[in-house]
Design a protein around this motif. Structure first.
Motif, PDB file in Angstrom:
ATOM      1  N   PRO A 111      15.491  13.305   8.899  1.00 22.17           N
ATOM      2  CA  PRO A 111      14.766  12.893  10.101  1.00 22.17           C
ATOM      3  C   PRO A 111      15.039  11.461  10.540  1.00 22.17           C
ATOM      4  N   LEU A 112      15.511  10.605   9.645  1.00 27.42           N
ATOM      5  CA  LEU A 112      15.823   9.218   9.991  1.00 27.42           C
ATOM      6  C   LEU A 112      17.218   8.898   9.470  1.00 27.42           C
ATOM      7  N   SER A 140      16.945   6.777  15.272  1.00 28.24           N
ATOM      8  CA  SER A 140      16.157   8.000  15.084  1.00 28.24           C
ATOM      9  C   SER A 140      14.656   7.759  15.144  1.00 28.24           C
ATOM     10  N   ILE A 141      14.224   6.511  15.043  1.00 26.81           N
ATOM     11  CA  ILE A 141      12.804   6.175  15.115  1.00 26.81           C
ATOM     12  C   ILE A 141      12.338   6.010  16.563  1.00 26.81           C
ATOM     13  N   GLN A 172      14.559  10.917  18.833  1.00 23.26           N
ATOM     14  CA  GLN A 172      14.089  11.490  17.571  1.00 23.26           C
ATOM     15  C   GLN A 172      14.662  12.890  17.398  1.00 23.26           C
ATOM     16  N   ARG A 173      15.148  13.167  16.180  1.00 21.11           N
ATOM     17  CA  ARG A 173      15.854  14.413  15.943  1.00 21.11           C
ATOM     18  C   ARG A 173      16.040  14.624  14.448  1.00 21.11           C
ATOM     19  N   ASN A 210      15.112  14.594  23.832  1.00 22.97           N
ATOM     20  CA  ASN A 210      15.587  13.742  22.738  1.00 22.97           C
ATOM     21  C   ASN A 210      17.039  14.032  22.390  1.00 22.97           C
ATOM     22  N   MET A 219       7.994  11.837  10.392  1.00 18.79           N
ATOM     23  CA  MET A 219       8.965  12.325  11.367  1.00 18.79           C
ATOM     24  C   MET A 219       9.380  13.758  11.056  1.00 18.79           C
ATOM     25  N   LEU A 226       8.926  16.733  13.752  1.00 13.46           N
ATOM     26  CA  LEU A 226      10.100  17.465  14.240  1.00 13.46           C
ATOM     27  C   LEU A 226      10.167  18.903  13.693  1.00 13.46           C
TER      28      LEU A 226
END
Length: 205
Positions: free
Chosen positions: A32-33, A38-39, A44-45, A82, A196, A200
């Motif tokens: 996630p990061l 990504s934050i 975000q993904r 995103n 996250m 997600l």
């Protein structure tokens, strides 16, 4: 004419364990990061490393298939609106959406977007080295995109090379990368990563 004497001796079990990526297992292994962007809202993904050392700033990622292939494969799952922020690479990367519609945009410098297109499932876009690019899921639900990257070394320089405004925004969230392209995470990174992943919908299609 001499016969090729190279033989393989791969069992069904070895094939399953080392050479096959099952989607139901893979979708639990998102990162996630994976990058400093990504934050950021709008970027975000979940990133997935399937084959080889794909581009990453997070040193804790692990490709599922580690055998050298001469190319690298990743996937991304992004919620609506995103996708990766504006950046460039020194190598080719190509994208093929699996679900949803995606807006790709690009330019010859970090300061200006000069072109864009929308591609959907079964379409493919190949982006040349040094071209700045970004893309986003413009669908109304989570969407998946498949990526093939030209083979390259990881953590030998900054990669991706972000547009300066992206680096500045990430730093405001205490996300930075060193000269080798390795993430310098904030102290609460693990907590943020967990949050996250839940946001997600890690493990959901």
């Amino acid at each position: 004419m001499m016969e090729d004497t190279k033989k393989t001796n791969i069992t069904n079990e070895e094939m399953e364990n080392n050479w096959i990526v099952r989607f139901d297992d893979m979708k639990e292994r998102g990162i996630p990061l994976m990058f400093i962007d990504s934050i950021l809202p709008g970027h975000q993904r979940l990133n997935y490393a399937l084959v080889g050392d794909t581009a990453s700033e997070n040193p804790e990622y692990n490709p599922i298939i580690t055998e050298p292939h001469g190319f690298q494969i990743g996937m991304v799952k992004a919620p609506p609106g995103n996708g990766p922020a504006y950046h460039t690479h020194d190598y080719i990367e190509a994208f093929l959406p699996l679900t949803g519609d995606w807006r790709f945009y690009w330019g010859n410098s970090p300061d200006e977007i000069e072109g864009e297109t929308i591609i959907g499932p079964w379409d493919l876009i190949s982006l040349p080295p040094h071209l700045y690019r970004g893309f986003e899921n413009i669908s109304e639900e989570d969407a998946w995109c498949f990526a093939v990257l030209e083979q390259h070394e990881v953590f030998d320089k900054r990669d991706p090379k972000w547009a300066p405004q992206i680096v500045k925004r990430a730093a405001q969230h205490n996300f930075n990368a060193d000269e080798k392209g390795k993430m310098i995470p904030p102290e609460n990174f693990k907590e943020l990563e967990k949050q996250m992943a839940e946001k997600l919908r890690m493990g959901k299609k």
